[in-house]
Design a protein around this motif. Sequence first.
Motif, PDB file in Angstrom:
ATOM      1  N   ARG A  29      60.035 -12.223  42.857  1.00 22.56           N
ATOM      2  CA  ARG A  29      59.971 -13.156  41.728  1.00 22.56           C
ATOM      3  C   ARG A  29      58.611 -13.113  41.054  1.00 22.56           C
ATOM      4  O   ARG A  29      57.585 -13.190  41.722  1.00 22.56           O
ATOM      5  N   PRO A  30      58.602 -12.986  39.720  1.00 24.23           N
ATOM      6  CA  PRO A  30      57.319 -13.040  39.013  1.00 24.23           C
ATOM      7  C   PRO A  30      56.916 -14.488  38.726  1.00 24.23           C
ATOM      8  O   PRO A  30      57.382 -15.077  37.780  1.00 24.23           O
ATOM      9  N   ALA A  49      66.616  -1.321  37.315  1.00 22.02           N
ATOM     10  CA  ALA A  49      66.851  -1.863  35.977  1.00 22.02           C
ATOM     11  C   ALA A  49      66.898  -3.385  36.068  1.00 22.02           C
ATOM     12  O   ALA A  49      67.452  -3.929  37.019  1.00 22.02           O
ATOM     13  N   PRO A  50      66.316  -4.084  35.110  1.00 22.76           N
ATOM     14  CA  PRO A  50      66.363  -5.542  35.146  1.00 22.76           C
ATOM     15  C   PRO A  50      67.799  -6.071  35.046  1.00 22.76           C
ATOM     16  O   PRO A  50      68.686  -5.338  34.613  1.00 22.76           O
ATOM     17  N   PRO A  51      68.022  -7.338  35.429  1.00 22.76           N
ATOM     18  CA  PRO A  51      69.364  -7.922  35.307  1.00 22.76           C
ATOM     19  C   PRO A  51      69.812  -7.948  33.847  1.00 22.76           C
ATOM     20  O   PRO A  51      68.977  -7.824  32.947  1.00 22.76           O
ATOM     21  N   PRO A  79      57.169 -11.642  33.014  1.00 25.11           N
ATOM     22  CA  PRO A  79      58.278 -12.241  33.754  1.00 25.11           C
ATOM     23  C   PRO A  79      59.575 -11.470  33.581  1.00 25.11           C
ATOM     24  O   PRO A  79      60.539 -11.968  33.040  1.00 25.11           O
ATOM     25  N   VAL A  80      59.559 -10.209  34.009  1.00 28.05           N
ATOM     26  CA  VAL A  80      60.758  -9.388  33.994  1.00 28.05           C
ATOM     27  C   VAL A  80      61.057  -9.024  35.438  1.00 28.05           C
ATOM     28  O   VAL A  80      60.172  -8.549  36.144  1.00 28.05           O
ATOM     29  N   ALA A  81      62.271  -9.236  35.855  1.00 28.39           N
ATOM     30  CA  ALA A  81      62.649  -8.907  37.232  1.00 28.39           C
ATOM     31  C   ALA A  81      63.009  -7.441  37.295  1.00 28.39           C
ATOM     32  O   ALA A  81      63.924  -6.983  36.627  1.00 28.39           O
ATOM     33  N   ALA A  82      62.261  -6.658  38.047  1.00 29.63           N
ATOM     34  CA  ALA A  82      62.585  -5.244  38.200  1.00 29.63           C
ATOM     35  C   ALA A  82      62.128  -4.717  39.554  1.00 29.63           C
ATOM     36  O   ALA A  82      62.549  -3.651  39.974  1.00 29.63           O
ATOM     37  N   GLY A  85      53.232  -3.538  32.421  1.00 32.60           N
ATOM     38  CA  GLY A  85      52.623  -3.971  33.668  1.00 32.60           C
ATOM     39  C   GLY A  85      51.262  -3.334  33.832  1.00 32.60           C
ATOM     40  O   GLY A  85      50.980  -2.264  33.287  1.00 32.60           O
ATOM     41  N   VAL A  86      50.424  -4.036  34.572  1.00 32.91           N
ATOM     42  CA  VAL A  86      49.147  -3.466  34.991  1.00 32.91           C
ATOM     43  C   VAL A  86      49.138  -3.515  36.506  1.00 32.91           C
ATOM     44  O   VAL A  86      49.463  -4.543  37.100  1.00 32.91           O
ATOM     45  N   LEU A  87      48.797  -2.396  37.120  1.00 37.80           N
ATOM     46  CA  LEU A  87      48.703  -2.344  38.572  1.00 37.80           C
ATOM     47  C   LEU A  87      47.255  -2.050  38.948  1.00 37.80           C
ATOM     48  O   LEU A  87      46.532  -1.385  38.195  1.00 37.80           O
ATOM     49  N   TYR A  88      46.854  -2.565  40.095  1.00 36.71           N
ATOM     50  CA  TYR A  88      45.585  -2.128  40.664  1.00 36.71           C
ATOM     51  C   TYR A  88      45.864  -1.614  42.061  1.00 36.71           C
ATOM     52  O   TYR A  88      46.257  -2.366  42.951  1.00 36.71           O
TER      53      TYR A  88
END
Lengths: 265, 41
Positions: free
Chosen positions: A146-147, A177-179, A128-131, A189-192
Amino acid sequence: MHKTHNELQEVKPGIYDNTEIYNIPKFIPELERPHPSVITEHRAEIERFARHIHDHVVGKLLVLFARVLELPDEAYFLHRHRYDARSDCHLRYMKYHHRTPQQNQALDNVWVKGHTDFGSLTLLFRQPVAALQVRGPDGESWRWVRPHPGSITVNIADSLEFLTNGFLKSSIHRVVAPPPDQAGVDRLGVLYFVRPEDSLELRPVADSAVLARLGYDQTTDGAAVGITAGEWVKARVAKGVAKQKPRSEVAEQDIIGGKSAKYYD
Amino acid sequence: MRNSVDWAELATLDLSQFDQPGGKEKLAKQLAEAIEKIGMT
């Protein structure tokens, strides 16, 4: 391929790349390759996760898109994204190290410039990091993605846009950069990345009642016909993702076959 | 950088509905409306 925190590239004078990534292709015989021991020790679990996501999340989404397009065969995209066929689908494990306020200011808070992804869909499993930001409907502003707890963030990528002649739009997104309240946090993070089978030609699908109805069924750009998914991905990877180019409103690169990739501020 | 963030308007699909009776139709409709209304996903 991977890069660790020790192999940092200079993004701007004095400011270094802050991400570590490790890519894992599909667990199929043609794509077997050596991995570091931390991966091989957990291979069974990683493979189970990867196959589950592919079959039970991506598979469902591809059926839904076929239905949205009113294709006669709801498994149309499914059959062109088989796990056991050669494609450039891969997991990406990522760590974004946080930056100092000075570094962020020097970068105008943009860590990865606006771009689209190459394949069909990108799935993001995130803390839950906004980036992550996407382009707003006005085509100019940027909005935060939004996560939501227990959710996967999915964006549409280039190949689905080619396959639907622009009806599905490749999402323009960037990493910032996050707030301030999250600025000191390293982000995992993991991406697919989902890509079509290498051999699939990236031409608009035939037999979509929706594309016909809305006038998307005419191939407007003859140059795109005949490029396969494998060729598109290779060509875009070769050009690289523009991380910190000199500031410009829109930068454009010729990729292959008359198609170009744009980068967005 | 603001502390109150502008969130993007995006579609949220509950894929657990997929295998339920009428689930695929419902989700496809939801997705279609999102594509039309939001203009991008």
